[in-house]
Motif scaffolding. Sequence first.
Motif, PDB file in Angstrom:
ATOM      1  N   ALA A   1       0.816  -1.216   0.000  1.00  0.00           N
ATOM      2  CA  ALA A   1       0.000   0.000   0.000  1.00  0.00           C
ATOM      3  C   ALA A   1       0.847   1.263   0.000  1.00  0.00           C
ATOM      4  CB  ALA A   1      -0.931  -0.012   1.217  1.00  0.00           C
ATOM      5  N   ALA A   2       2.113   1.131   0.413  1.00  0.00           N
ATOM      6  CA  ALA A   2       2.954   2.329   0.557  1.00  0.00           C
ATOM      7  C   ALA A   2       3.189   3.001  -0.791  1.00  0.00           C
ATOM      8  CB  ALA A   2       4.280   1.943   1.186  1.00  0.00           C
ATOM      9  N   ASP A   3       3.377   4.308  -0.742  1.00  0.00           N
ATOM     10  CA  ASP A   3       3.557   5.088  -1.972  1.00  0.00           C
ATOM     11  C   ASP A   3       5.041   5.228  -2.280  1.00  0.00           C
ATOM     12  OD1 ASP A   3       3.420   6.693  -4.100  1.00  0.00           O
ATOM     13  OD2 ASP A   3       2.497   8.408  -3.080  1.00  0.00           O
ATOM     14  N   PHE A   4       5.542   4.333  -3.103  1.00  0.00           N
ATOM     15  CA  PHE A   4       6.962   4.369  -3.431  1.00  0.00           C
ATOM     16  C   PHE A   4       7.275   5.360  -4.548  1.00  0.00           C
ATOM     17  CE2 PHE A   4       7.052   0.395  -1.108  1.00  0.00           C
ATOM     18  CZ  PHE A   4       8.276   0.456  -0.470  1.00  0.00           C
ATOM     19  N   ARG A   5       6.210   6.033  -5.000  1.00  0.00           N
ATOM     20  CA  ARG A   5       6.425   7.005  -6.067  1.00  0.00           C
ATOM     21  C   ARG A   5       7.223   8.188  -5.533  1.00  0.00           C
ATOM     22  NH1 ARG A   5       0.848   8.220  -8.698  1.00  0.00           N
ATOM     23  NH2 ARG A   5       0.657   8.747  -6.523  1.00  0.00           N
ATOM     24  N   GLN A   6       6.888   8.556  -4.274  1.00  0.00           N
ATOM     25  CA  GLN A   6       7.486   9.779  -3.723  1.00  0.00           C
ATOM     26  C   GLN A   6       9.015   9.758  -3.687  1.00  0.00           C
ATOM     27  OE1 GLN A   6       5.944  12.397  -3.798  1.00  0.00           O
ATOM     28  NE2 GLN A   6       3.940  11.452  -4.062  1.00  0.00           N
ATOM     29  N   PRO A   7       9.624   8.693  -3.163  1.00  0.00           N
ATOM     30  CA  PRO A   7      11.095   8.699  -3.115  1.00  0.00           C
ATOM     31  C   PRO A   7      11.718   8.877  -4.492  1.00  0.00           C
ATOM     32  CG  PRO A   7      10.211   6.789  -1.946  1.00  0.00           C
ATOM     33  CD  PRO A   7       9.054   7.477  -2.566  1.00  0.00           C
ATOM     34  N   ILE A   8      11.104   8.264  -5.490  1.00  0.00           N
ATOM     35  CA  ILE A   8      11.673   8.377  -6.829  1.00  0.00           C
ATOM     36  C   ILE A   8      11.534   9.807  -7.337  1.00  0.00           C
ATOM     37  CG2 ILE A   8      11.420   7.600  -9.212  1.00  0.00           C
ATOM     38  CD1 ILE A   8      10.526   4.909  -8.046  1.00  0.00           C
ATOM     39  N   ARG A   9      10.365  10.377  -7.089  1.00  0.00           N
ATOM     40  CA  ARG A   9      10.161  11.765  -7.523  1.00  0.00           C
ATOM     41  C   ARG A   9      11.150  12.694  -6.836  1.00  0.00           C
ATOM     42  NH1 ARG A   9       3.676  12.584  -8.410  1.00  0.00           N
ATOM     43  NH2 ARG A   9       3.621  11.259 -10.257  1.00  0.00           N
ATOM     44  N   GLN A  10      11.325  12.388  -5.547  1.00  0.00           N
ATOM     45  CA  GLN A  10      12.271  13.201  -4.785  1.00  0.00           C
ATOM     46  C   GLN A  10      13.667  13.095  -5.396  1.00  0.00           C
ATOM     47  OE1 GLN A  10      11.473  15.288  -2.144  1.00  0.00           O
ATOM     48  NE2 GLN A  10      13.543  15.980  -2.644  1.00  0.00           N
ATOM     49  N   ALA A  11      14.010  11.850  -5.747  1.00  0.00           N
ATOM     50  CA  ALA A  11      15.327  11.623  -6.328  1.00  0.00           C
ATOM     51  C   ALA A  11      15.492  12.405  -7.619  1.00  0.00           C
ATOM     52  CB  ALA A  11      15.541  10.131  -6.581  1.00  0.00           C
ATOM     53  N   LEU A  12      14.430  12.429  -8.416  1.00  0.00           N
ATOM     54  CA  LEU A  12      14.491  13.164  -9.681  1.00  0.00           C
ATOM     55  C   LEU A  12      14.618  14.666  -9.424  1.00  0.00           C
ATOM     56  CD1 LEU A  12      11.859  11.216 -11.800  1.00  0.00           C
ATOM     57  CD2 LEU A  12      14.287  11.480 -12.332  1.00  0.00           C
ATOM     58  N   ARG A  13      13.850  15.136  -8.426  1.00  0.00           N
ATOM     59  CA  ARG A  13      13.929  16.568  -8.104  1.00  0.00           C
ATOM     60  C   ARG A  13      15.324  16.910  -7.617  1.00  0.00           C
ATOM     61  NH1 ARG A  13       8.692  15.920  -5.946  1.00  0.00           N
ATOM     62  NH2 ARG A  13       9.512  15.767  -3.814  1.00  0.00           N
ATOM     63  N   ASP A  14      15.909  15.994  -6.805  1.00  0.00           N
ATOM     64  CA  ASP A  14      17.253  16.244  -6.307  1.00  0.00           C
ATOM     65  C   ASP A  14      18.254  16.278  -7.452  1.00  0.00           C
ATOM     66  OD1 ASP A  14      16.143  16.236  -3.886  1.00  0.00           O
ATOM     67  OD2 ASP A  14      16.843  14.230  -3.282  1.00  0.00           O
ATOM     68  N   ARG A  15      18.009  15.425  -8.431  1.00  0.00           N
ATOM     69  CA  ARG A  15      18.958  15.354  -9.533  1.00  0.00           C
ATOM     70  C   ARG A  15      18.888  16.623 -10.372  1.00  0.00           C
ATOM     71  NH1 ARG A  15      21.841  15.907 -12.762  1.00  0.00           N
ATOM     72  NH2 ARG A  15      22.960  14.569 -14.214  1.00  0.00           N
ATOM     73  N   PHE A  16      17.677  17.098 -10.589  1.00  0.00           N
ATOM     74  CA  PHE A  16      17.515  18.324 -11.389  1.00  0.00           C
ATOM     75  C   PHE A  16      16.815  19.385 -10.554  1.00  0.00           C
ATOM     76  CE2 PHE A  16      17.670  14.932 -14.577  1.00  0.00           C
ATOM     77  CZ  PHE A  16      18.730  15.378 -15.347  1.00  0.00           C
ATOM     78  N   PRO A  17      17.537  20.040  -9.642  1.00  0.00           N
ATOM     79  CA  PRO A  17      16.903  20.990  -8.706  1.00  0.00           C
ATOM     80  C   PRO A  17      16.292  22.185  -9.424  1.00  0.00           C
ATOM     81  CG  PRO A  17      19.286  20.866  -8.375  1.00  0.00           C
ATOM     82  CD  PRO A  17      18.977  19.905  -9.437  1.00  0.00           C
ATOM     83  N   GLU A  18      16.720  22.421 -10.680  1.00  0.00           N
ATOM     84  CA  GLU A  18      16.189  23.597 -11.366  1.00  0.00           C
ATOM     85  C   GLU A  18      14.707  23.458 -11.692  1.00  0.00           C
ATOM     86  OE1 GLU A  18      18.369  21.511 -12.554  1.00  0.00           O
ATOM     87  OE2 GLU A  18      18.078  21.048 -14.675  1.00  0.00           O
ATOM     88  N   ALA A  19      14.182  22.244 -11.653  1.00  0.00           N
ATOM     89  CA  ALA A  19      12.761  22.058 -11.960  1.00  0.00           C
ATOM     90  C   ALA A  19      11.941  22.403 -10.732  1.00  0.00           C
ATOM     91  CB  ALA A  19      12.515  20.609 -12.369  1.00  0.00           C
TER      92      ALA A  19
END
Lengths: 287, 460, 428
Positions: free
Chosen positions: C84-102
């Motif tokens: 049930a856990a939302d594993f989408r968030q960590p990945i999104r976070q990782a993407l945001r961290d990778r491209f902070p300009e977004a």
Amino acid sequence: MNMIADTMTANMDNKPEPQVNLDIEYTETVGAYTCDDAKISTRDVNVFYDTNQAIHDVSLDVGRNEVIALIGPSGCGKSTFLRCLNRMNDTIDICRVQGKILLDGENIYSKKQDPVLLRARVGMVFQKPNPFPKSIYDNVAYGPRIHGLTKNKAELDDLVEDALVKAGLFDEVKDRLHGPGTGLSGGQQQRLCIARTIAVQPEVILMDEPASALDPIATAKIEELINELRKNYTIVIVTHSMQQAARVSQRTAYFHMGRLIEVGDTNKIFTNPKHELTEKYITGRFG
Amino acid sequence: MSISALLLLLAFLAAFGFLIGRQKIHLQYKQQSEKPRITTLPKYFGYVAGLVSLIPALLVLFVLHVAETPWINHQISEVIASEGLQTDLDLDLYLNDIKNANSEAEVAALSHDKQVIHGHYQRITKTAEWGKSAVVISLAVLLGLFALKRINTETRARLIFEKIIEWILLAAASIAIMTTVGIVLSVLFESMRFFGDVPVMDFMFGTEWSPQTAIRADQVGSSAAFGAVPLFVGTMLISVIALMVSVPLGLMSAIYLSEYASRSVRAVAKPVLEILAGIPTVVYGFFAALTVAPFIRDLGEGLGLSVASESALAAGLVMGIMIIPFVSSLADDVMSAVPQALREGSLGLGATRSETIVKVLIPAALPGIVGGVLLAASRAIGETMIVVMAAGLAANLTVNPLEAVTTVTVQIVTLLTGDQEFDSAKTLAAFALGLMLFVTTLVLNMVALYVVRKYREQYE
Amino acid sequence: MNKPINNTDQVKLSLKKRYFKEKVFKSAGLLAIGIAFMFLLVLLTDIITKAMPAFSQTQVNLTVSIDADELGLKDDSSREDFMAADFRQPIRQALRDRFPEATKRKVKKELYTLVSIGAEYQLRDAVLENPALLGQSVTMDFIADDDVDAVIKGAIDRTLPESDRRVKDQKLGWILEMEASGEVHKTFNWLFFSAGDSREPELAGIKGAILGSLYTLLVTLALSFPVAVAAAIYLEEFAPKNRFIDFIEININNLAAVPSIVFGLLGLAVFINFFSMPRSAPLVGGIVLSLMTLPTIIIASRSAIKAVPPSLREAALGLGASKMQTVFHHVLPAALPGILTGTIIGMAQALGETAPLLMIGMVAFIVDIPQSIGDPSTVLPIQVFLWADAPERGFLEKTSAAILVLLVFLIAMNAVAIRLRKKFEKKW
């Protein structure tokens, strides 16, 4: 080859003396295989089917306007030899022909020689009548048409009629020239095939047991026809029947297991064969 | 008892019958004081006992199984009537929910009426199931016992056994008939229902095809048109293109391979043609739709022609290529049936090979070739995947090969894939089209097979 | 009619023309075969070149910090909690961290489409397998989105102007940046062989279709082989000469030429509607295909049985064997290789068949991998058909790859048939 194997067993079954060893008794062709005015002359012809040798060193001349009969037990190579004379053996993939075969002095197996032209000059009549599934007229007209021998319809008509007359068939079929050729009786079919061959106006006609599938009356007609045709054509006929050979031919050549054993004037061969094998065959000891 | 359990039990009973029967005869043989020199092996008595118990039981099981659903439906509708419940909907639809409710939660979710019916349904189904099992098993046991009692050393067990096997073999051979009958009945039956709604004449000669019946009667454009002429014309158009490609190419390849090619060429070319024949039609369809059709469209545009992206030409071309091996192998067959003597006769007169082929072989083989072309035509008409993927959906009445047309098979697929009720005129129309397709190909096949057979007899 | 007997000159006149015609005719034959060859070559090259990219898959390397609190998970959380856990968030976070300009919402949304929606399940499975990862930061490969995949494989031309390009400049910039730094790379596409169908091209696989085909073929084989052999034996060895037998033979010959789609109609009307068998199931598909392949196998088996020499039968009959014993003990074993060859060819035909299966509902979109012959499933050719119809570009290569797999199976079956024929080819 199967045919050869058959012959061998046939020989063994019928021979009174079991030891007729061909290789020992055979030295070379007995009798004069050459003639003065040769239409066809062959020298040292060898024929192979793949690795099996069907004809061994055959040398034989065929004189102009003569009928020569090739006789011998079945499988002796006489048909194979006949088919060499107009290169019908080319149609068999595995068949190889060595030696010289000259038609009017030209080697027919030379690279320059054209098999189509050759076959127009050396026609062939087959063992079983094989009319095309067309009308009688179209059967006879087929050759002249493909070779362009006539200029117009009238000439073609004449040619067809002429060929049918020469083949002695015209009177029997003149009312149904456009009926199917396959509707004729066996003897008529064979005469149609002869007419078909004549219509091309060849110089030589090869006949491969032309009467073997026919009844005696039809056979007699064919033989009569051959005697008639001799005036204009050179004829090589393979036959099973010694009587037929005696009736139609001037010279006779006896083949045995792919070798030409003896050749000579027909009446001499039948009355006084020189070779032991010929004598045995003629007297009906085997074959 | 489930079907598989029942089958297992029957097999077990039959095996039991076999063992007992064999044992019985074995013992009887032993007791005989004078042993006959030749005896029937005991196993044949066992086989007879086993088969006698098994086969009738299997047949009865099959019949009961087929009859089960109609019987249950009949019973339940009587219950519904006696309970005084209203079912304005179709019975099948009404029962669907009930039949699908297997868990308690699902049952609880049903309406009250349906819950009552559900109870009855459970009872009726149980009765049917147990009744079926009881009949079948008792039949197997009784017949097995009967057979075991009757057999003795005088029984001609091997003959009986072989007769039974022969009947089984005959039954297997008759499946071909049953399949044909099944096809005819299923297609004919649904077509009759369709022709109840749509007049035959409208279907056969109507020129407008738009089967999309609207969901509500009052919707605009709710009237569907079922004039199949555009489909017939489209099918013909694509088939003709396919034949124009495949007949000359197939015939010429067959001629080349059988009359000209050396053995080594044949050894390579024949397998290549076989590969072409073995490629699934869906692959051809993909190739036609994604590679050939755009290529032809671009080519046409280059020439200043407007070519539909789902042109009949693309589908027909690819279908033609697909049929080449079919035509060439049929042509090869009929050409090789022409006696060698005819070839030699022609060659012996000094004809060239091509003259022999064109003037003697082809005329002689013509009936066979015509038969082959008819079979190829039937193949082209019935071909489905290439046209489904590469031809259009809209029914254009045109003979322009550059435009998109649709075919009978395309429409059958479109009408029957997707979720719709089975009774609508739209789905029934597919069966009417299927009937047309079946009849057309049947006639073509019959004529072709007849012509080819006559042709072969001629040279036998 | 006194023409010269010698025709040589006359025949010679026309020879040149005739030989020209001969040459033309012969070349026409060669051309016909050449066209067939060419077509096959083009078709195969086309499919192989289109299929090759499907066997590799682009992966995006991301460093994801898995925060147990945010996911609401503890070390002792149950399996359901993980699911049930939302594993989408960590990945999104990782993407945001990778491209902070977004930072803008729209841009971020675009950013998230760099990885496939399957990425969260990859992460979840990794954590499920190793719960120690909770609260840690992991660097792993995630399946890239199909657009990214297309750019990396060159299926989308990077030099096109933005307006004509599916992937816009911004996303392209990210992809190029990650490509330059080695954060995106290609690996062998195992998923293609281990997954079922999917709406997402990068997640779609053919395992379901292969198993569906396998089950269907098993049913077909189990039904058609015994029936066809029995029918062939009856018709060759036992059948009397009468009208009924003639009728059977006509039926068999005709059925061999009935369009396959008609068998589909039969299946739909009889097995699905009348017998209420399950839709989309290999069971029904197998029955329909076995009816379709029966004529092929019967015809092949008959000629195999016919080829057994009468002497063998006479030998057995002469020893007092019954007709039935003769057939089953001697004729059938001798004919078996021929029968098997025919059967394999029939099976290959069934494997490539599509149209009748469309009719019985095997065309449905099925994600689950079928477990038995009663489960809804699809088959390889239909998978090809479904993917060929899908609008996403990524399915193009999948379609070609599925075709390739199908062809490999077919070639393998035919090779077995040919080997069998060669090995047991007897000259009677």
